[in-house]
Write an enzyme that holds these catalytic residues in place. Structure first.
Site, PDB file in Angstrom:
ATOM      1  N   SER A 198       0.738  -1.514  -0.499  1.00  0.00           N
ATOM      2  CA  SER A 198       0.020  -0.097  -0.018  1.00  0.00           C
ATOM      3  C   SER A 198       1.104   0.851   0.070  1.00  0.00           C
ATOM      4  O   SER A 198       1.448   1.153  -1.053  1.00  0.00           O
ATOM      5  CB  SER A 198      -1.140  -0.327   1.343  1.00  0.00           C
ATOM      6  N   ASP A 422      -9.403  -4.740  -5.556  1.00  0.00           N
ATOM      7  CA  ASP A 422      -8.697  -4.322  -3.836  1.00  0.00           C
ATOM      8  C   ASP A 422     -10.002  -2.320  -4.464  1.00  0.00           C
ATOM      9  O   ASP A 422      -9.257  -1.887  -5.662  1.00  0.00           O
ATOM     10  CB  ASP A 422      -7.523  -3.585  -4.136  1.00  0.00           C
ATOM     11  N   HIS A 450      -6.959  -6.348   0.400  1.00  0.00           N
ATOM     12  CA  HIS A 450      -6.007  -5.739  -0.263  1.00  0.00           C
ATOM     13  C   HIS A 450      -5.217  -5.495   0.196  1.00  0.00           C
ATOM     14  O   HIS A 450      -4.682  -7.042   1.133  1.00  0.00           O
ATOM     15  CB  HIS A 450      -6.165  -4.209   0.742  1.00  0.00           C
TER      16      HIS A 450
END
Length: 482
Positions: A198, A422, A450
């Site tokens: 991320s 996602d 995710h």
């Protein structure tokens, strides 16, 4: 008082260090604050507050190390940190050790670090009494006027300037990437490998842009498209948010007998909408906790991100709406591990805002937000009023573009992984990153989740490709759907 003390301690680290101290001194390894696993040891690396002034004031960055299990096979260091921005990275080597193959652990020292201004690394505060739900400042135009949100956001920005004004000009991803290189130098490594998810993956991209000759093997799990950080990225993920929310309401409707929130997706959506509206007027008391709209929204976002947590979120929502304590409580407000001293009570939210506001300039006129809310709030009625809304970045005391362009990345090829459904970081972000770093490969899994690798949702295909790359340096011959 605790927050004030932490700010004083943070400011005391702003001392002038002799030239060459950052990364040059021998590291002193010790126990890690808040972590009782003896395998993990911590040390402090001193880095410039502003890397453009290497002889100027410095801050302390705490790193952790989980040694390679087979010194005879050791290749080097595999660096990782928390996402967010604002997540702790010192505990991450222990988490990473549970999701990668033992062959990876044999070959790398896993090195984590709390990014600058997070928890153990010269933490900052914006002087707030608690964290925001999810560590993310957001207000919904559905329940609060733009004028009132602007007043609240302006005061938050002013509070951050009062409490952390010394740090805000240097709370950028590019500065944090330069910290990574100081860590590499402090460890005595010629190159480093990296595995992050991320926002942390975006930090890895920034490192590769700034230090391509120091890159060994990089695995980027669901990286944010650096060129879109931050408001364009936020707005472009609205369709995925709405689609995943619709999937969750469909799950609740299919299981109405268990949760009692509605027999059709429309009925479920109406039930949840009424609950949010009620909580906006007066929090919903369930047991010993009063649930605000922000907390209910944060709980729903968890389901929007992670399909594997649908049963947990559904069970908790049903209990809260029945005014009973949720049986499987989820931590909605970030907090340091017990035994981690000196962390201000709002540290994670403060860091999240500092980096998201500090990386580039946000629109400063209310008309822009009003237009976006009118346009996107209608098209995406569940999340549009929040994501398109104004936040403290509109009033941030520092406002300029600090992001090196993705097109400037000349790092060696990376392995980029992503989930096709996602909502947090839609796969277009990962695809853009893989295209920009020449020779990289994109590996996807068809899941609503995710960070599929770091989140423990990798299937055998994805896990095997990651292992082959980190252990042997073998990238897939082409982009791969696992």
């Amino acid at each position: 008082m605790r927050a004030v003390a932490a700010v004083v301690m943070a400011c005391l680290t702003l001392v002038v260090a002799p030239a060459g101290v950052a990364g040059g001194a021998t590291l002193a390894w010790r126990d890690c604050p808040g972590i009782d696993d003896p395998r993990l040891r911590c040390a402090t690396v001193r880095v410039p507050l502003d890397h453009a002034r290497p002889a100027g004031p410095t801050i302390d960055i705490m790193i952790s190390r989980l040694p390679a299990t087979d010194p005879a096979l050791r290749r080097g260091v595999l660096v990782t940190t928390g996402g967010g921005p604002g997540g702790a990275g010192v505990p991450e080597p222990l988490n990473l050790a549970t999701v990668v193959d033992p062959a990876v652990l044999a070959r790398y020292d896993i090195v984590g670090f709390d990014m600058r201004f997070v928890e153990r690394s010269t933490p900052i505060t914006c002087g707030q009494p608690e964290e925001e739900p999810g560590g993310y400042w957001v207000r919904s135009a559905t329940y609060q006027s733009l004028k009132d949100t602007a007043a609240e956001a302006r005061e938050y920005a002013r509070a951050c300037a009062r409490h952390a004004g010394w740090a805000l000009p240097f709370a950028t991803t590019a500065q944090a990437a330069r910290d990574m290189d100081a860590i590499r130098a402090g460890l005595g490594e010629r190159k480093l490998s990296f595995l992050g998810g991320s926002y942390a993956a975006m930090l890895g991209v920034a490192y590769g842009t700034l230090f391509p000759h120091r890159v060994d093997r990089f695995v980027l799990d669901s990286p944010v498209n650096y060129d879109l950080a931050w408001r364009p990225y936020e707005l472009r993920r609205l369709p995925a948010f709405e689609e995943n929310y619709a999937a969750f309401t469909g799950y609740l409707a299919d299981n109405d007998a268990a949760f009692g929130l509605g027999g059709t997706p429309v009925e479920v959506a109406e039930t949840l909408s009424r609950a949010f509206a009620e909580a906006a007027v007066e929090p919903i008391v369930a047991g010993d906790h009063a649930w605000t709209t922000g907390e209910l929204g944060s709980l729903t976002v968890i389901a929007t991100y992670f399909e594997q947590l649908w049963p947990v979120v559904a069970t908790d929502l049903a209990a809260i709406l029945a005014r009973t304590p949720p049986p499987i409580p989820l931590d909605l407000r970030p907090a340091p591990l017990p035994g981690t001293p000196g962390v201000p009570v709002d540290n994670h939210t403060a860091v999240n805002m500092a980096f998201r506001c500090g990386d580039d300039a946000w629109p400063r006129d209310l008309a822009t937000y009003r237009r976006d809310l009118t346009r996107l709030g209608t098209r995406y009625p569940v999340f549009g009023p929040s994501i398109a809304n104004l936040n403290p970045c509109a009033f941030w005391p520092v406002s300029q573009d600090n992001t090196p362009p993705l097109a400037g990345n000349r790092a060696p090829a990376a392995l980029v992984v992503a989930a096709l459904r996602d909502a947090s970081v839609p796969p277009a972000n990962s695809a853009a990153t893989a295209r920009a770093i020449t020779g990289s490969r994109l590996v996807t899994v068809d899941k609503q989740t995710h960070v599929p690798l770091l989140g423990g949702q990798a299937n055998a295909c994805l896990a095997g490709l990651v292992t082959a790359y980190l252990v042997h340096g073998h990238l897939p011959e082409q982009d791969t759907a696992c």
